[in-house]
Every structure is written in structure tokens, then in C-alpha cells.
Design a protein around this motif. Structure first.
Motif, PDB file in Angstrom:
ATOM      1  N   VAL B 182      -7.391   7.365 -21.236  1.00 33.44           N
ATOM      2  CA  VAL B 182      -6.447   6.629 -20.412  1.00 33.44           C
ATOM      3  C   VAL B 182      -6.900   5.026 -20.421  1.00 33.44           C
ATOM      4  CG1 VAL B 182      -5.750   8.732 -19.047  1.00 33.44           C
ATOM      5  CG2 VAL B 182      -7.520   7.076 -18.063  1.00 33.44           C
ATOM      6  N   ARG B 183      -5.802   4.340 -19.595  1.00 31.29           N
ATOM      7  CA  ARG B 183      -6.180   2.807 -19.814  1.00 31.29           C
ATOM      8  C   ARG B 183      -7.305   2.649 -18.834  1.00 31.29           C
ATOM      9  NH1 ARG B 183      -0.162   0.920 -20.286  1.00 31.29           N
ATOM     10  NH2 ARG B 183       0.132   0.729 -22.652  1.00 31.29           N
ATOM     11  N   SER B 184      -7.825   1.490 -18.769  1.00 33.35           N
ATOM     12  CA  SER B 184      -8.839   1.184 -17.789  1.00 33.35           C
ATOM     13  C   SER B 184      -8.253   0.764 -16.407  1.00 33.35           C
ATOM     14  CB  SER B 184      -9.436  -0.385 -18.114  1.00 33.35           C
ATOM     15  OG  SER B 184     -10.083   0.018 -19.528  1.00 33.35           O
ATOM     16  N   ASP B 185      -6.947   0.565 -16.462  1.00 25.48           N
ATOM     17  CA  ASP B 185      -6.061   0.448 -15.258  1.00 25.48           C
ATOM     18  C   ASP B 185      -5.734   1.553 -14.401  1.00 25.48           C
ATOM     19  OD1 ASP B 185      -4.034   1.016 -16.766  1.00 25.48           O
ATOM     20  OD2 ASP B 185      -3.196  -1.199 -16.415  1.00 25.48           O
ATOM     21  N   GLY B 186      -6.025   2.640 -15.030  1.00 26.72           N
ATOM     22  CA  GLY B 186      -5.694   3.983 -14.333  1.00 26.72           C
ATOM     23  C   GLY B 186      -4.434   4.232 -14.963  1.00 26.72           C
ATOM     24  N   THR B 187      -3.612   3.670 -15.502  1.00 26.41           N
ATOM     25  CA  THR B 187      -2.421   4.415 -16.175  1.00 26.41           C
ATOM     26  C   THR B 187      -2.629   5.024 -17.486  1.00 26.41           C
ATOM     27  OG1 THR B 187      -1.856   2.262 -17.571  1.00 26.41           O
ATOM     28  CG2 THR B 187      -0.928   2.448 -15.301  1.00 26.41           C
ATOM     29  N   LEU B 188      -2.026   5.938 -17.697  1.00 27.65           N
ATOM     30  CA  LEU B 188      -1.990   6.911 -18.844  1.00 27.65           C
ATOM     31  C   LEU B 188      -2.111   6.553 -20.185  1.00 27.65           C
ATOM     32  CD1 LEU B 188       0.148  10.130 -17.702  1.00 27.65           C
ATOM     33  CD2 LEU B 188      -2.254   9.624 -17.241  1.00 27.65           C
ATOM     34  N   GLY B 189      -1.211   5.357 -20.714  1.00 29.45           N
ATOM     35  CA  GLY B 189      -1.356   4.850 -21.809  1.00 29.45           C
ATOM     36  C   GLY B 189      -0.557   5.819 -22.740  1.00 29.45           C
ATOM     37  N   GLY B 190      -0.408   5.643 -24.111  1.00 30.00           N
ATOM     38  CA  GLY B 190       0.531   6.285 -24.890  1.00 30.00           C
ATOM     39  C   GLY B 190       0.170   7.825 -25.213  1.00 30.00           C
ATOM     40  N   TYR B 191       0.883   8.459 -26.004  1.00 31.01           N
ATOM     41  CA  TYR B 191       0.350   9.701 -26.455  1.00 31.01           C
ATOM     42  C   TYR B 191       1.377  10.299 -27.559  1.00 31.01           C
ATOM     43  CZ  TYR B 191      -1.162  14.549 -26.246  1.00 31.01           C
ATOM     44  OH  TYR B 191      -1.942  15.745 -26.638  1.00 31.01           O
ATOM     45  N   GLY B 192       1.041  10.738 -28.522  1.00 31.50           N
ATOM     46  CA  GLY B 192       1.513  11.026 -29.852  1.00 31.50           C
ATOM     47  C   GLY B 192       2.701  12.010 -29.420  1.00 31.50           C
ATOM     48  N   GLY B 193       2.370  12.880 -28.508  1.00 30.39           N
ATOM     49  CA  GLY B 193       3.488  14.086 -27.928  1.00 30.39           C
ATOM     50  C   GLY B 193       4.468  13.322 -26.839  1.00 30.39           C
ATOM     51  N   GLY B 194       4.370  12.220 -26.493  1.00 29.69           N
ATOM     52  CA  GLY B 194       5.008  11.793 -25.472  1.00 29.69           C
ATOM     53  C   GLY B 194       4.270  11.618 -24.132  1.00 29.69           C
ATOM     54  N   PRO B 195       4.693  10.734 -23.291  1.00 25.26           N
ATOM     55  CA  PRO B 195       3.872  10.492 -22.095  1.00 25.26           C
ATOM     56  C   PRO B 195       3.911  11.676 -21.495  1.00 25.26           C
ATOM     57  CG  PRO B 195       5.664   8.807 -22.288  1.00 25.26           C
ATOM     58  CD  PRO B 195       5.378   9.590 -23.463  1.00 25.26           C
ATOM     59  N   GLN B 196       5.082  12.212 -21.308  1.00 28.97           N
ATOM     60  CA  GLN B 196       5.190  13.578 -20.386  1.00 28.97           C
ATOM     61  C   GLN B 196       4.170  14.630 -20.598  1.00 28.97           C
ATOM     62  OE1 GLN B 196       8.218  12.366 -21.481  1.00 28.97           O
ATOM     63  NE2 GLN B 196       9.860  12.314 -20.030  1.00 28.97           N
ATOM     64  N   VAL B 197       3.806  14.801 -22.031  1.00 31.41           N
ATOM     65  CA  VAL B 197       3.192  15.800 -22.354  1.00 31.41           C
ATOM     66  C   VAL B 197       1.510  15.440 -21.816  1.00 31.41           C
ATOM     67  CG1 VAL B 197       2.164  16.999 -24.341  1.00 31.41           C
ATOM     68  CG2 VAL B 197       4.486  16.487 -24.247  1.00 31.41           C
ATOM     69  N   LYS B 198       1.335  14.430 -21.991  1.00 33.74           N
ATOM     70  CA  LYS B 198      -0.022  13.873 -21.813  1.00 33.74           C
ATOM     71  C   LYS B 198      -0.213  14.069 -20.229  1.00 33.74           C
ATOM     72  CE  LYS B 198      -3.164   9.836 -22.478  1.00 33.74           C
ATOM     73  NZ  LYS B 198      -3.094   8.580 -22.815  1.00 33.74           N
ATOM     74  N   GLU B 199       0.614  13.705 -19.411  1.00 31.06           N
ATOM     75  CA  GLU B 199       0.656  14.124 -17.964  1.00 31.06           C
ATOM     76  C   GLU B 199       0.496  15.601 -17.580  1.00 31.06           C
ATOM     77  OE1 GLU B 199       3.766  11.946 -15.974  1.00 31.06           O
ATOM     78  OE2 GLU B 199       3.386  12.744 -13.875  1.00 31.06           O
ATOM     79  N   ILE B 200       1.445  16.497 -18.586  1.00 27.86           N
ATOM     80  CA  ILE B 200       1.409  17.928 -18.293  1.00 27.86           C
ATOM     81  C   ILE B 200      -0.036  18.408 -18.491  1.00 27.86           C
ATOM     82  CG2 ILE B 200       2.132  20.046 -19.293  1.00 27.86           C
ATOM     83  CD1 ILE B 200       4.953  18.789 -19.544  1.00 27.86           C
ATOM     84  N   LEU B 201      -0.756  17.971 -19.628  1.00 26.34           N
ATOM     85  CA  LEU B 201      -1.940  18.402 -20.134  1.00 26.34           C
ATOM     86  C   LEU B 201      -3.157  18.020 -18.946  1.00 26.34           C
ATOM     87  CD1 LEU B 201      -2.055  17.672 -23.871  1.00 26.34           C
ATOM     88  CD2 LEU B 201      -1.582  19.820 -22.918  1.00 26.34           C
ATOM     89  N   LEU B 202      -3.043  16.781 -18.228  1.00 28.49           N
ATOM     90  CA  LEU B 202      -4.182  16.275 -17.583  1.00 28.49           C
ATOM     91  C   LEU B 202      -3.678  16.990 -16.253  1.00 28.49           C
ATOM     92  CD1 LEU B 202      -3.940  12.435 -18.281  1.00 28.49           C
ATOM     93  CD2 LEU B 202      -5.717  13.942 -18.743  1.00 28.49           C
ATOM     94  N   ASP B 203      -2.484  17.147 -15.861  1.00 30.12           N
ATOM     95  CA  ASP B 203      -2.419  17.829 -14.623  1.00 30.12           C
ATOM     96  C   ASP B 203      -2.900  19.402 -14.712  1.00 30.12           C
ATOM     97  OD1 ASP B 203      -1.201  16.204 -13.120  1.00 30.12           O
ATOM     98  OD2 ASP B 203       0.932  16.833 -13.288  1.00 30.12           O
ATOM     99  N   LEU B 204      -2.820  20.018 -16.037  1.00 29.41           N
ATOM    100  CA  LEU B 204      -3.208  21.411 -15.990  1.00 29.41           C
ATOM    101  C   LEU B 204      -4.860  21.496 -15.829  1.00 29.41           C
ATOM    102  CD1 LEU B 204      -2.530  24.381 -17.685  1.00 29.41           C
ATOM    103  CD2 LEU B 204      -3.477  23.008 -19.590  1.00 29.41           C
ATOM    104  N   GLU B 205      -5.470  20.468 -16.798  1.00 34.11           N
ATOM    105  CA  GLU B 205      -6.714  20.312 -16.497  1.00 34.11           C
ATOM    106  C   GLU B 205      -7.490  20.286 -15.004  1.00 34.11           C
ATOM    107  OE1 GLU B 205      -8.460  18.219 -19.512  1.00 34.11           O
ATOM    108  OE2 GLU B 205      -7.444  19.162 -21.030  1.00 34.11           O
ATOM    109  N   ALA B 206      -6.614  19.233 -14.243  1.00 32.25           N
ATOM    110  CA  ALA B 206      -6.705  19.043 -12.838  1.00 32.25           C
ATOM    111  C   ALA B 206      -7.036  20.119 -12.016  1.00 32.25           C
ATOM    112  CB  ALA B 206      -6.043  17.777 -12.282  1.00 32.25           C
ATOM    113  N   HIS B 207      -5.785  20.968 -12.225  1.00 29.07           N
ATOM    114  CA  HIS B 207      -5.639  22.240 -11.279  1.00 29.07           C
ATOM    115  C   HIS B 207      -6.770  23.375 -11.880  1.00 29.07           C
ATOM    116  CE1 HIS B 207      -2.088  19.965 -10.262  1.00 29.07           C
ATOM    117  NE2 HIS B 207      -2.145  20.829  -9.093  1.00 29.07           N
ATOM    118  N   HIS B 208      -7.232  23.460 -13.086  1.00 32.57           N
ATOM    119  CA  HIS B 208      -8.075  24.381 -13.437  1.00 32.57           C
ATOM    120  C   HIS B 208      -9.655  24.129 -13.728  1.00 32.57           C
ATOM    121  CE1 HIS B 208      -4.194  26.120 -14.191  1.00 32.57           C
ATOM    122  NE2 HIS B 208      -4.624  27.295 -13.852  1.00 32.57           N
ATOM    123  N   ASP B 209      -9.875  22.800 -13.280  1.00 36.72           N
ATOM    124  CA  ASP B 209     -11.270  22.228 -13.388  1.00 36.72           C
ATOM    125  C   ASP B 209     -12.065  23.333 -12.729  1.00 36.72           C
ATOM    126  OD1 ASP B 209     -13.096  20.968 -14.344  1.00 36.72           O
ATOM    127  OD2 ASP B 209     -12.802  19.209 -13.344  1.00 36.72           O
TER     128      ASP B 209
END
Lengths: 158, 209
Positions: B182-209
């Protein structure tokens, strides 16, 4: 070069129909399988611009001859498909079977010409290339074959 | 089934019954082709599409390992053409070789897996980009790293931008976790699958860590 999967999807059904018509429904799937396995192996080296369907049908013809040769006893060279393939087909009375019975009574050149032109939809120039004769001869073989087929086949034509 | 392509005065239709069971026969013959091609070692690229919470994913593997994961948003035909051009045209839809990868990805989306064990084939990435991908595997599940820190880890501290393009062209996303950069300023930055997909993956990992 397109993925081989596309070759199977685009040409698999036609090549199967040709196999059924030329060597009969019983061995068609074995010949189809040997054809596509061999084609997959050679595919990366295929010259650009090759007519894929004619290439596959040519391989299928060679595979059918190989099977016939393996069945034939002794070292007698077999360069053509048999005129009267011997195996009796199963599913007696089925429509496919009746059609095949009528097709198998054709001389091999005629049966092949009918299959390549009427079933695979190949132009006569291409049929001639596979049969190793002239375009006129291929046209004549297909016409004679269809005429004879119509005389033999008693079933209804859909 | 498909129609006969030439008009030949109705003669073609008399062979209609030679076409029976074509779809079923094609399925049977396709499976047989995959089996014998695998046995002969001439199936160079196997692929299979699976359904996931982020849409359909196309998986492709060589005999070395998983070589490509493509999002549903990518044009499937061009992905397969690229594989045929860059690796080998001996490409077949062959789910068997992708069984292990498909199972691990399923488990990942169910929150039951936080690292992948399937072998990976990095041949579609070269040079610095390839080096970046191997470093992405070091970012733990549930964590994120900045483009700059991945650049530093890859030996080129000033190459944050190049890390961005390495992530953008990651041939094996999800499994090689470019979504964790992700970007140094905390925003997600781009993603090949689209920014929503990046958010979904990071959310998933945050909830199952």
C-alpha cells in the motif's frame, strides 16, 4: 499461435464426424484421440498459415490406415483405407448404424470424398489434396459416392 | 450441434444422425486427450477457471507450478493467447493440474489458510520485477508494506515506482500477495483486480489474522 484448446473446440466436432463416416462409429473415438494427441505434439512446429482442419483430417486418415495396417496380418504394406471395413457395428438398428452401413459399402475413395466434402465442408481442391488426386477426380468421387449412398440407404433423409 | 457449413443441396442433412451425442462425446474425448497428453508430458500449460468471492479466477500452471492467476475482469482469450505466445501453444483446459491451487485458494477465501504451499512458476516476470515478487511473499498474512519498503527490501530503495509496476504486472496475484503493498500515506494504491478487490482481500486477512 492460438492455444491448442481453441483448436480442439473449433475442429474437434467436425473431425469426429469425419472419423465416424470414414472408419465407422466404433473406432472413431480411438482415431480421434490418437489424432489430437499427435496434433498436440506437433502443434508448436506447425507452419503458420496451415489449414488446421485439413491438417487434422490428414492426420486422422493416417491414424486410421495405421490401425488397419496393425490389424492386417503379415508385412503387406497398406497405403489406403480398406474398401470394406470388416468390423460389424454395435447398436443394430440405430439410425447412426444404418447410415454407417450405407457409407461402408462405398469404395474408400468415394466414402472419404463424401466425408471430407459433405460432412467436413471442405472445398474439392482440399479434398483432392487429402485423397492425392485431382480436383475433378475428387468432385467425381463425391458425386458418385452420394449417388451410390442414396441408392443404398433406405432410411429417411432428414 | 453446429451446422454444416456448406450448402450442398441438402445432402449434408442426411448425415445429421452422425452428429448424435456430439457434446457428450466431445467432453469424453477432451478428458481423454488431457489424460494422455499429461502422461506423455506434452501438456505444457493447463488452465481452469474457479469461482471465488472476488469473481471468477483463471488459474494456469506449467509442470513447474502455478504460472498465472487472472481476474474475471481480464479478457480470458487474450490471457490464454499470451500464455500460448510466451510459454507454449500446447494449452488445454485441464482442471486436474490446478486441483491443489484451486483448493488452497478456496481455503484462503474461507479464512482457513494464510499461506500458499503450491509451487510457483515465475517465468512470466523478469529481472527486478521478479525479485520484487519473491519479496512480496515475505509480507505476512494480515500485514501490509509500503511500496518504498518493498523497494528497500528488494535492494533498490529509490525504486518505489518500479515496485508499483511490478505489483501491477504481477502474473500470480492473490497467491503472490501484491495486495499487501500500500502507499506510505496509508491509502491503498492501485490493484490489477480493481481497488475494491484489494480492499476485500485486506479485509478478509484482517478478520482472520
Amino acid at each position: 499461435m492460438r492455444p491448442f484448446e481453441q483448436v480442439v473446440v473449433d475442429h474437434g466436432p467436425v473431425v469426429l464426424r469425419v472419423c465416424r463416416a470414414v472408419i465407422g462409429p466404433n473406432e472413431a473415438e480411438d482415431v480421434w484421440s490418437e489424432t489430437f494427441l499427435s496434433a498436440l505434439g506437433a502443434y508448436p512446429d506447425l507452419r503458420p498459415g496451415t489449414n488446421i482442419e485439413a491438417w487434422l483430417v490428414t492426420i486422422a486418415k493416417r491414424k486410421a490406415i495405421d490401425r488397419h495396417r496393425a490389424r492386417a496380418r503379415g508385412p503387406v504394406p497398406v497405403e489406403n483405407l480398406p474398401d470394406m471395413p470388416a468390423p460389424v457395428q454395435d447398436k443394430p438398428g440405430s439410425r447412426e448404424n444404418e447410415l454407417w452401413q450405407a457409407l461402408r459399402e462405398l469404395p474408400s475413395k468415394q466414402r472419404e470424398a463424401v466425408a471430407y466434402h459433405y460432412i467436413a465442408g471442405m472445398p474439392y481442391a482440399q479434398v483432392a489434396e487429402i485423397l492425392g488426386n485431382s480436383e475433378a477426380a475428387a468432385r467425381r468421387a463425391a458425386a458418385d459416392g452420394i449417388k451410390r449412398f442414396r441408392a443404398t440407404y433406405k432410411g429417411e433423409l432428414s | 450441434m453446429s451446422t454444416i457449413r456448406v450448402d450442398n443441396g441438402g445432402s449434408a442433412s442426411m448425415f445429421a444422425s452422425l452428429l448424435v451425442d456430439d457434446a457428450e462425446a466431445q467432453r469424453r474425448l477432451h478428458a481423454r486427450l488431457v489424460a494422455s497428453a499429461t502422461a506423455e508430458g506434452i501438456l505444457d500449460v493447463a488452465y481452469h477457471a474457479i469461482d471465488t468471492p472476488i469473481g471468477s479466477l483463471l488459474l494456469a500452471a506449467t509442470d513447474q507450478g502455478l504460472v498465472r492467476v487472472a481476474f474475471g475482469s481480464e479478457d480470458r482469450e487474450s490471457v490464454l493467447s499470451m500464455l500460448a505466445e510466451r510459454i507454449s501453444p500446447r494449452v488445454l483446459n485441464a482442471p486436474g493440474r490446478l486441483d491443489a491451487a484451486a483448493r488452497e485458494i478456496d481455503e484462503y477465501f474461507e479464512g482457513r489458510r494464510n499461506s500458499f504451499d503450491v509451487p510457483l512458476d515465475f517465468r512470466l516476470a523478469q529481472g527486478f520485477r521478479r525479485a520484487v515478487l519473491t519479496h512480496l511473499l515475505e509480507i505476512p498474512y494480515g500485514d501490509t508494506a509500503s511500496y518504498a519498503s518493498v523497494a528497500a527490501r528488494s535492494g533498490k530503495p529509490k525504486a518505489a515506482r518500479a515496485v508499483g509496476s511490478a505489483c501491477a504486472t504481477n502474473p500470480i496475484p492473490v497467491v503472490v500477495p501484491c495486495h499487501r503493498v500500500v502507499r506510505s500515506d496509508g491509502t491503498l494504491g492501485g490493484y490489477g483486480g480493481g481497488p475494491q478487490v484489494k480492499e476485500i482481500l485486506l479485509d478478509l486477512e484482517a478478520h482472520h489474522d
